[in-house]
Design a protein around this motif. Structure first.
Motif, PDB file in Angstrom:
ATOM      1  N   LEU A 108      16.954 -79.505 -52.129  1.00  0.00           N
ATOM      2  CA  LEU A 108      17.472 -78.891 -50.912  1.00  0.00           C
ATOM      3  C   LEU A 108      16.407 -77.982 -50.296  1.00  0.00           C
ATOM      4  CD1 LEU A 108      20.212 -78.727 -49.351  1.00  0.00           C
ATOM      5  CD2 LEU A 108      20.665 -76.636 -50.639  1.00  0.00           C
ATOM      6  N   GLU A 109      16.138 -78.164 -49.004  1.00  0.00           N
ATOM      7  CA  GLU A 109      15.162 -77.330 -48.322  1.00  0.00           C
ATOM      8  C   GLU A 109      15.732 -75.936 -48.072  1.00  0.00           C
ATOM      9  OE1 GLU A 109      11.968 -78.045 -47.477  1.00  0.00           O
ATOM     10  OE2 GLU A 109      12.226 -79.919 -48.585  1.00  0.00           O
ATOM     11  N   ARG A 110      14.842 -74.951 -48.061  1.00  0.00           N
ATOM     12  CA  ARG A 110      15.282 -73.587 -47.797  1.00  0.00           C
ATOM     13  C   ARG A 110      15.639 -73.413 -46.325  1.00  0.00           C
ATOM     14  NH1 ARG A 110      12.061 -67.838 -47.736  1.00  0.00           N
ATOM     15  NH2 ARG A 110      13.889 -66.528 -48.170  1.00  0.00           N
ATOM     16  N   THR A 111      16.806 -72.809 -46.068  1.00  0.00           N
ATOM     17  CA  THR A 111      17.255 -72.513 -44.713  1.00  0.00           C
ATOM     18  C   THR A 111      17.418 -71.009 -44.592  1.00  0.00           C
ATOM     19  OG1 THR A 111      18.477 -74.604 -44.622  1.00  0.00           O
ATOM     20  CG2 THR A 111      19.018 -72.930 -42.969  1.00  0.00           C
ATOM     21  N   LEU A 112      16.629 -70.377 -43.733  1.00  0.00           N
ATOM     22  CA  LEU A 112      16.640 -68.925 -43.621  1.00  0.00           C
ATOM     23  C   LEU A 112      17.949 -68.435 -43.015  1.00  0.00           C
ATOM     24  CD1 LEU A 112      13.012 -68.223 -42.326  1.00  0.00           C
ATOM     25  CD2 LEU A 112      13.864 -68.161 -44.680  1.00  0.00           C
ATOM     26  N   LYS A 162       9.519 -54.508 -46.685  1.00  0.00           N
ATOM     27  CA  LYS A 162       8.275 -55.251 -46.459  1.00  0.00           C
ATOM     28  C   LYS A 162       7.111 -54.299 -46.179  1.00  0.00           C
ATOM     29  CE  LYS A 162       9.706 -57.670 -42.961  1.00  0.00           C
ATOM     30  NZ  LYS A 162      10.991 -56.915 -42.815  1.00  0.00           N
ATOM     31  N   GLN A 163       7.440 -53.033 -45.843  1.00  0.00           N
ATOM     32  CA  GLN A 163       6.412 -52.046 -45.506  1.00  0.00           C
ATOM     33  C   GLN A 163       6.963 -50.659 -45.829  1.00  0.00           C
ATOM     34  OE1 GLN A 163       4.960 -52.341 -41.495  1.00  0.00           O
ATOM     35  NE2 GLN A 163       3.169 -51.081 -41.911  1.00  0.00           N
ATOM     36  N   LEU A 164       6.838 -50.260 -47.068  1.00  0.00           N
ATOM     37  CA  LEU A 164       7.414 -49.001 -47.529  1.00  0.00           C
ATOM     38  C   LEU A 164       6.477 -47.827 -47.219  1.00  0.00           C
ATOM     39  CD1 LEU A 164       8.757 -50.201 -50.990  1.00  0.00           C
ATOM     40  CD2 LEU A 164      10.133 -49.602 -48.980  1.00  0.00           C
ATOM     41  N   PRO A 165       7.027 -46.661 -46.872  1.00  0.00           N
ATOM     42  CA  PRO A 165       6.191 -45.493 -46.592  1.00  0.00           C
ATOM     43  C   PRO A 165       5.698 -44.782 -47.851  1.00  0.00           C
ATOM     44  CG  PRO A 165       8.499 -44.921 -46.301  1.00  0.00           C
ATOM     45  CD  PRO A 165       8.456 -46.405 -46.593  1.00  0.00           C
ATOM     46  N   GLU A 166       6.298 -45.079 -48.993  1.00  0.00           N
ATOM     47  CA  GLU A 166       5.906 -44.407 -50.229  1.00  0.00           C
ATOM     48  C   GLU A 166       4.487 -44.795 -50.647  1.00  0.00           C
ATOM     49  OE1 GLU A 166      10.409 -44.505 -50.432  1.00  0.00           O
ATOM     50  OE2 GLU A 166       8.809 -45.842 -49.777  1.00  0.00           O
ATOM     51  N   PRO A 167       3.756 -43.842 -51.209  1.00  0.00           N
ATOM     52  CA  PRO A 167       2.421 -44.168 -51.734  1.00  0.00           C
ATOM     53  C   PRO A 167       2.514 -45.024 -52.986  1.00  0.00           C
ATOM     54  CG  PRO A 167       2.995 -41.893 -52.243  1.00  0.00           C
ATOM     55  CD  PRO A 167       4.077 -42.409 -51.341  1.00  0.00           C
ATOM     56  N   ILE A 174      14.574 -62.506 -46.986  1.00  0.00           N
ATOM     57  CA  ILE A 174      13.261 -62.271 -46.385  1.00  0.00           C
ATOM     58  C   ILE A 174      12.543 -63.592 -46.110  1.00  0.00           C
ATOM     59  CG2 ILE A 174      11.106 -61.003 -46.607  1.00  0.00           C
ATOM     60  CD1 ILE A 174      13.675 -59.273 -46.711  1.00  0.00           C
ATOM     61  N   PRO A 175      12.128 -63.828 -44.858  1.00  0.00           N
ATOM     62  CA  PRO A 175      11.402 -65.069 -44.553  1.00  0.00           C
ATOM     63  C   PRO A 175      10.156 -65.250 -45.413  1.00  0.00           C
ATOM     64  CG  PRO A 175      12.098 -63.989 -42.525  1.00  0.00           C
ATOM     65  CD  PRO A 175      12.394 -63.035 -43.642  1.00  0.00           C
ATOM     66  N   ASP A 176       9.399 -64.160 -45.629  1.00  0.00           N
ATOM     67  CA  ASP A 176       8.207 -64.193 -46.478  1.00  0.00           C
ATOM     68  C   ASP A 176       8.448 -63.240 -47.653  1.00  0.00           C
ATOM     69  OD1 ASP A 176       5.769 -64.280 -47.683  1.00  0.00           O
ATOM     70  OD2 ASP A 176       4.624 -63.543 -45.956  1.00  0.00           O
ATOM     71  N   PRO A 177       9.148 -63.692 -48.686  1.00  0.00           N
ATOM     72  CA  PRO A 177       9.547 -62.793 -49.777  1.00  0.00           C
ATOM     73  C   PRO A 177       8.377 -62.216 -50.560  1.00  0.00           C
ATOM     74  CG  PRO A 177      10.058 -65.073 -50.324  1.00  0.00           C
ATOM     75  CD  PRO A 177       9.665 -65.056 -48.884  1.00  0.00           C
ATOM     76  N   GLU A 198      25.427 -69.403 -47.128  1.00  0.00           N
ATOM     77  CA  GLU A 198      24.154 -69.238 -46.431  1.00  0.00           C
ATOM     78  C   GLU A 198      23.106 -68.591 -47.343  1.00  0.00           C
ATOM     79  OE1 GLU A 198      25.176 -67.033 -42.941  1.00  0.00           O
ATOM     80  OE2 GLU A 198      25.910 -68.807 -41.862  1.00  0.00           O
ATOM     81  N   SER A 199      23.548 -67.696 -48.208  1.00  0.00           N
ATOM     82  CA  SER A 199      22.619 -67.061 -49.147  1.00  0.00           C
ATOM     83  C   SER A 199      22.049 -68.070 -50.136  1.00  0.00           C
ATOM     84  CB  SER A 199      23.321 -65.934 -49.896  1.00  0.00           C
ATOM     85  OG  SER A 199      23.663 -64.876 -49.031  1.00  0.00           O
ATOM     86  N   LEU A 200      22.884 -68.965 -50.611  1.00  0.00           N
ATOM     87  CA  LEU A 200      22.407 -70.001 -51.530  1.00  0.00           C
ATOM     88  C   LEU A 200      21.385 -70.906 -50.858  1.00  0.00           C
ATOM     89  CD1 LEU A 200      25.802 -70.934 -53.223  1.00  0.00           C
ATOM     90  CD2 LEU A 200      23.839 -69.885 -54.370  1.00  0.00           C
ATOM     91  N   HIS A 201      21.624 -71.244 -49.604  1.00  0.00           N
ATOM     92  CA  HIS A 201      20.671 -72.076 -48.855  1.00  0.00           C
ATOM     93  C   HIS A 201      19.347 -71.345 -48.620  1.00  0.00           C
ATOM     94  CE1 HIS A 201      22.744 -75.831 -47.668  1.00  0.00           C
ATOM     95  NE2 HIS A 201      23.854 -75.119 -47.764  1.00  0.00           N
ATOM     96  N   ALA A 202      19.401 -70.009 -48.505  1.00  0.00           N
ATOM     97  CA  ALA A 202      18.205 -69.216 -48.214  1.00  0.00           C
ATOM     98  C   ALA A 202      17.449 -68.798 -49.476  1.00  0.00           C
ATOM     99  CB  ALA A 202      18.594 -67.977 -47.421  1.00  0.00           C
TER     100      ALA A 202
END
Length: 226
Positions: free
Chosen positions: A2-6, A110-115, A131-134, A186-190
């Motif tokens: 099964l292909e991933r569906t976002l 995807k972009q956390l402010p923490e050091p 996330i599209p790009d996990p 939808e989560s299973l597909h993604a």
């Protein structure tokens, strides 16, 4: 296969937050927390009083609350990108009288402010499939983890066929309303496959064997940062 569906990255409507919060996550959350605590102990953390945990994609903060109720003595920064989820999360934390231990914050994982090397442990349940790009999220979670800290990430695994998806929906959401069933479907597909997660870990320089199938619908990353 099964292909991933976002699906949408952020579940940020009142209806989604309400339906998500009202779904029965109790058993899944209990097992997640038990496994997380067991992993901490296995890596030598006997006393959790000084442990600062980052929870990525906390949703309505049910897992941090369960963590505290199972005796965790540290504190949690519980993050999500959905304001509607966080509004429910804050009410849940307040109702559980855990505001001193759980800090609910708005974060884009995807972009956390923490050091770098901020947290003693990082946990996440079911954020990766949103996330599209996990790889970006996993890279950030690894970055903010201290050396010697525990990375514990669990998410759904994408089934091999539509038939397998529907079997899981019937088994685990058969008594839920139509919207809740659709969210789960939808989560299973993604979701990602085990091989896809292993490939991401390898790119990050993390042992690909750190991810394993841990149920009929979940994979789990469990590893210590060197």
């Amino acid at each position: 296969m099964l292909e991933r569906t976002l699906e949408p990255e952020v579940m940020d409507s009142e209806a989604e937050a309400r339906d998500y919060d009202q779904m029965d996550h109790s058993q899944v959350n209990r097992i997640f927390v038990e496994d997380f605590l067991s992993s901490l102990h296995r890596f030598g953390v006997a006393d959790t009083s000084g442990i600062h945990v980052f929870d990525a994609g906390t949703g309505t903060a049910l897992i941090p609350i369960e963590l505290m109720q199972q005796g965790f003595a540290g504190n949690v920064t519980a993050s999500d990108l959905a304001e509607s989820m966080l509004a429910v999360a804050r009410r849940n934390v307040q109702a559980a009288d855990l505001s001193a231990s759980i800090n609910v914050v708005l974060r884009d994982c995807k972009q956390l402010p923490e050091p770098e090397a901020t947290y003693d442990a990082v946990m996440s349940n079911s954020i990766v499939h949103h996330i599209p790009d996990p790889g970006k999220v996993l890279a950030e979670l690894w970055r903010v983890l201290k050396p010697g800290g525990l990375l514990f990430v669990r998410d759904l695994v994408r089934p091999a066929s539509i038939e397998a998806v529907e079997k899981l929906v019937l088994t685990y959401a058969g008594d839920s309303n139509e919207h809740q069933q659709r969210m789960f479907r939808e989560s299973l597909h993604a979701a990602l496959t085990l091989d896809e997660v292993a490939a991401i870990l390898q790119e990050l320089g993390v042992d690909a064997n750190s991810v394993k199938l841990t149920s009929d619908r979940h994979w789990t990353i469990c590893c210590r940062k060197s």
